[in-house]
Design a protein around this motif. Structure first.
Motif, PDB file in Angstrom:
ATOM      1  N   LEU A  45       0.832  -1.204   0.000  1.00 48.04           N
ATOM      2  CA  LEU A  45       0.000   0.000   0.000  1.00 48.04           C
ATOM      3  C   LEU A  45       0.863   1.249   0.000  1.00 48.04           C
ATOM      4  O   LEU A  45       0.606   2.199  -0.741  1.00 48.04           O
ATOM      5  CB  LEU A  45      -0.927  -0.014   1.218  1.00 48.04           C
ATOM      6  N   LEU A  46       1.911   1.265   0.810  1.00 46.28           N
ATOM      7  CA  LEU A  46       2.809   2.419   0.848  1.00 46.28           C
ATOM      8  C   LEU A  46       3.492   2.624  -0.495  1.00 46.28           C
ATOM      9  O   LEU A  46       3.621   3.754  -0.980  1.00 46.28           O
ATOM     10  CB  LEU A  46       3.856   2.232   1.951  1.00 46.28           C
ATOM     11  N   ASP A  47       3.915   1.530  -1.118  1.00 44.44           N
ATOM     12  CA  ASP A  47       4.541   1.623  -2.446  1.00 44.44           C
ATOM     13  C   ASP A  47       3.552   2.182  -3.460  1.00 44.44           C
ATOM     14  O   ASP A  47       3.915   2.988  -4.328  1.00 44.44           O
ATOM     15  CB  ASP A  47       5.036   0.251  -2.905  1.00 44.44           C
ATOM     16  N   ALA A  48       2.281   1.744  -3.335  1.00 45.99           N
ATOM     17  CA  ALA A  48       1.253   2.209  -4.266  1.00 45.99           C
ATOM     18  C   ALA A  48       0.982   3.700  -4.091  1.00 45.99           C
ATOM     19  O   ALA A  48       0.813   4.443  -5.066  1.00 45.99           O
ATOM     20  CB  ALA A  48      -0.037   1.414  -4.055  1.00 45.99           C
ATOM     21  N   VAL A  49       0.941   4.149  -2.841  1.00 51.11           N
ATOM     22  CA  VAL A  49       0.714   5.573  -2.562  1.00 51.11           C
ATOM     23  C   VAL A  49       1.842   6.411  -3.158  1.00 51.11           C
ATOM     24  O   VAL A  49       1.609   7.462  -3.770  1.00 51.11           O
ATOM     25  CB  VAL A  49       0.580   5.816  -1.052  1.00 51.11           C
ATOM     26  N   LEU A  50       3.081   5.956  -2.993  1.00 51.64           N
ATOM     27  CA  LEU A  50       4.217   6.678  -3.566  1.00 51.64           C
ATOM     28  C   LEU A  50       4.141   6.697  -5.086  1.00 51.64           C
ATOM     29  O   LEU A  50       4.467   7.708  -5.723  1.00 51.64           O
ATOM     30  CB  LEU A  50       5.531   6.020  -3.118  1.00 51.64           C
TER      31      LEU A  50
ATOM     32  N   ARG B 277      -6.442  -2.657  -8.417  1.00 54.23           N
ATOM     33  CA  ARG B 277      -6.690  -4.030  -8.892  1.00 54.23           C
ATOM     34  C   ARG B 277      -5.570  -4.973  -8.467  1.00 54.23           C
ATOM     35  O   ARG B 277      -5.809  -6.125  -8.087  1.00 54.23           O
ATOM     36  CB  ARG B 277      -6.833  -4.023 -10.418  1.00 54.23           C
ATOM     37  N   GLN B 278      -4.326  -4.484  -8.508  1.00 52.57           N
ATOM     38  CA  GLN B 278      -3.189  -5.317  -8.108  1.00 52.57           C
ATOM     39  C   GLN B 278      -3.151  -5.537  -6.595  1.00 52.57           C
ATOM     40  O   GLN B 278      -2.822  -6.627  -6.129  1.00 52.57           O
ATOM     41  CB  GLN B 278      -1.891  -4.669  -8.591  1.00 52.57           C
TER      42      GLN B 278
ATOM     43  N   PHE C 285     -22.256  10.443 -14.154  1.00 47.21           N
ATOM     44  CA  PHE C 285     -20.974   9.935 -14.639  1.00 47.21           C
ATOM     45  C   PHE C 285     -20.555  10.705 -15.895  1.00 47.21           C
ATOM     46  O   PHE C 285     -21.330  10.851 -16.842  1.00 47.21           O
ATOM     47  CB  PHE C 285     -21.081   8.442 -14.974  1.00 47.21           C
ATOM     48  N   LYS C 286     -19.325  11.215 -15.889  1.00 52.13           N
ATOM     49  CA  LYS C 286     -18.814  11.893 -17.085  1.00 52.13           C
ATOM     50  C   LYS C 286     -17.648  11.130 -17.712  1.00 52.13           C
ATOM     51  O   LYS C 286     -17.224  11.444 -18.818  1.00 52.13           O
ATOM     52  CB  LYS C 286     -18.384  13.321 -16.761  1.00 52.13           C
ATOM     53  N   ASP C 287     -17.150  10.103 -17.011  1.00 48.30           N
ATOM     54  CA  ASP C 287     -16.101   9.263 -17.581  1.00 48.30           C
ATOM     55  C   ASP C 287     -16.029   7.967 -16.781  1.00 48.30           C
ATOM     56  O   ASP C 287     -16.381   7.931 -15.607  1.00 48.30           O
ATOM     57  CB  ASP C 287     -14.745   9.980 -17.534  1.00 48.30           C
ATOM     58  N   LEU C 288     -15.591   6.903 -17.454  1.00 48.74           N
ATOM     59  CA  LEU C 288     -15.415   5.608 -16.802  1.00 48.74           C
ATOM     60  C   LEU C 288     -14.098   5.023 -17.300  1.00 48.74           C
ATOM     61  O   LEU C 288     -13.963   4.714 -18.486  1.00 48.74           O
ATOM     62  CB  LEU C 288     -16.568   4.657 -17.114  1.00 48.74           C
ATOM     63  N   ILE C 289     -13.121   4.913 -16.397  1.00 53.70           N
ATOM     64  CA  ILE C 289     -11.802   4.387 -16.734  1.00 53.70           C
ATOM     65  C   ILE C 289     -11.701   2.988 -16.163  1.00 53.70           C
ATOM     66  O   ILE C 289     -11.988   2.775 -14.977  1.00 53.70           O
ATOM     67  CB  ILE C 289     -10.701   5.294 -16.152  1.00 53.70           C
ATOM     68  N   THR C 290     -11.312   2.018 -16.987  1.00 46.95           N
ATOM     69  CA  THR C 290     -11.343   0.626 -16.565  1.00 46.95           C
ATOM     70  C   THR C 290      -9.983  -0.039 -16.673  1.00 46.95           C
ATOM     71  O   THR C 290      -9.099   0.413 -17.383  1.00 46.95           O
ATOM     72  CB  THR C 290     -12.357  -0.167 -17.405  1.00 46.95           C
ATOM     73  N   SER C 291      -9.839  -1.155 -15.948  1.00 45.20           N
ATOM     74  CA  SER C 291      -8.603  -1.930 -15.950  1.00 45.20           C
ATOM     75  C   SER C 291      -8.957  -3.400 -15.748  1.00 45.20           C
ATOM     76  O   SER C 291      -9.900  -3.734 -15.050  1.00 45.20           O
ATOM     77  CB  SER C 291      -7.676  -1.458 -14.818  1.00 45.20           C
ATOM     78  N   GLY C 292      -8.191  -4.281 -16.381  1.00 45.47           N
ATOM     79  CA  GLY C 292      -8.451  -5.710 -16.249  1.00 45.47           C
ATOM     80  C   GLY C 292      -9.152  -6.261 -17.471  1.00 45.47           C
ATOM     81  O   GLY C 292      -9.033  -5.724 -18.571  1.00 45.47           O
ATOM     82  N   PHE C 293      -9.914  -7.337 -17.284  1.00 44.82           N
ATOM     83  CA  PHE C 293     -10.522  -7.968 -18.450  1.00 44.82           C
ATOM     84  C   PHE C 293     -11.613  -7.114 -19.080  1.00 44.82           C
ATOM     85  O   PHE C 293     -12.090  -7.392 -20.175  1.00 44.82           O
ATOM     86  CB  PHE C 293     -11.061  -9.367 -18.108  1.00 44.82           C
TER      87      PHE C 293
END
Length: 442
Positions: free
Chosen positions: A42-47, A67-68, A86-94
């Protein structure tokens, strides 16, 4: 000593730990290790998301990181407008191409996603298909069974919601999952705000920089067109500039330069040099090499000699055309485009850049320009491309210019810019002059 005596003296028999207690101890240690590892992740992700300043990249890193961290098949970030829609939807994964697959349709906010909008608190659902607020999925939507939703706040406003679905290993989302994603969402709000503030600063600074550039005048016997575009990579500000003045002898003078470096410091130096060059050019008049020598000397005395490349060109009346007289301080040569659809660079001694040695002289060069000829000055951002040599970029620019030699100047410049799809790794400043029939050229 008897077993009883050893026990009374503080010794615990080995069998007191037993296999069951050892298993519990091992499980506890493993849980602590997992918790520590997840906290480090989590700390690595925040950085990771905090060091990015481009808003679009920040948003994509947030969902990829979420997601990771929780190890899910799908993640999305729904960005909300001021009206809560909703004005935008950004997705990740399948479902990374979800919005495109659905024809650009955004969620209507009538089902569970809308519930999170109306009540911005963490939401966990173990069975999406049978939840009373579920509105179902549109055709083409990937199958989803579990959901974890967490709001993202920027200051006191709900910026959007972070959604995760279907853990890779199966099963429902846990309290730990919710805690980790909530913590990430909190950091994401700060990162988004920083990126938005930085974006506004860059826009304001870019606008200020554009205001420093002069308007293109109208002159008999000369058609002028100027263009400036900051780098498409942040920060969108740098040290490229162009200028145009009419000297006391009524000769038009084109000036264009590029300060070494990028960002606000380069823009500040650019402002100093361009303003100083205007005054010196007006005072010295000619030849261009003397103007550059005086500029270099003053910059060394007053500002420690900042590094920059500059080209100065006079367009003197000569017969029915003009005589181009120019000098360069380490800058790219002029690009000459003839009415016969030929284009080539006027390669000559470019001299040293400003800030190297003001005592080394720079030569002057001359070239006759018949009516219909175009001379184009530009910074290296126009011809630089990662993985290619500068000569390759210059050859490509000359080829494009030759093809569009007979088109209006704005169209010729647009063709040069469009060749890179408007994407440049460095700033681009460009100044084009075409010799036309007029009172000064007769």
């Amino acid at each position: 000593m008897s077993p009883e005596d050893r026990s009374h003296n503080g010794f615990v028999p080995a069998k007191g730990l037993g296999e069951e207690n050892l298993d519990r101890l091992e499980q506890g240690l493993q849980q602590v290790a997992r918790a520590h590892g997840r906290m480090q992740d989590l700390l690595d992700a925040v950085l990771l998301i905090s060091r990015e300043l481009d808003l679009n990249l920040v948003l994509h890193k947030i969902i990829d990181t979420a997601r990771q961290l929780v190890d899910t098949h799908f993640a999305a970030l729904g960005v909300l407008g001021p009206d809560g829609e909703f004005k935008d939807l950004i997705t990740s994964g399948f479902g990374a191409d979800l919005t495109a697959r659905l024809g650009g349709t955004l969620p209507h906010g009538t089902g569970l996603l809308g519930a999170l909008v109306r009540d911005p608190r963490p939401l966990r659902v173990e069975d999406l298909a049978h939840h009373p607020q579920a509105a179902g999925f549109p055709e083409g939507h990937p199958p989803m069974s579990t959901l974890l939703g967490v709001p993202i706040r920027v200051r006191n406003t709900i910026y959007g919601n972070l959604y995760l679905a279907n853990k890779t290993g199966g099963g429902a989302f846990t309290d730990d999952d919710e805690a980790v994603v909530t913590a990430l969402a909190s950091a994401a709000g700060v990162a988004i705000e920083n990126a938005r503030l930085y974006e506004r600063l860059c826009q304001a600074t870019e606008e200020f920089q554009r205001r420093l550039l002069p308007e293109t005048p109208r002159l008999d016997g000369l058609e002028l067109h100027a263009y400036y575009q900051p780098s498409t990579e942040a920060p969108r500000i740098g040290g490229d500039w162009y200028d145009f003045i009419r000297l006391p002898d009524r000769v038009p003078c084109l000036m264009l330069g590029d300060v070494m470096g990028h960002g606000v410091p380069a823009a500040a130096v650019m402002s100093q040099i361009s303003n100083m060059l205007r005054v010196i050019a007006f005072d010295q008049k000619e030849p261009p090499s003397r103007i550059l020598h005086r500029l270099d000397t003053v910059l060394h005395e007053l500002h420690g000699g900042p590094m920059a490349t500059v080209i100065i060109a006079r367009l003197e009346p000569e017969g029915t055309g003009r005589r181009l007289r120019w000098a360069s301080a380490g800058h790219l040569p002029p690009l000459l485009i003839t009415p016969g659809h030929e284009a080539h660079y006027l390669h000559a001694d470019t001299g040293l850049p400003l800030g190297v040695d003001p005592d080394v002289p720079r030569p002057d060069h001359e070239q006759h320009l018949p009516v219909g000829t175009t001379v184009l000055l530009h910074t290296d951002g126009l011809v630089e491309q990662r993985g290619e040599s500068l000569d390759t970029g210059m050859d490509e620019a000359a080829g494009i210019a030759a093809t569009h030699a007979g088109t209006p100047l704005p169209d010729l410049v647009d063709a040069l810019i469009s060749a890179r799809a408007g994407t440049f790794e460095d700033d681009v400043a460009l100044l084009a002059a075409r010799i036309t029939p007029g009172p000064d050229n007769n």
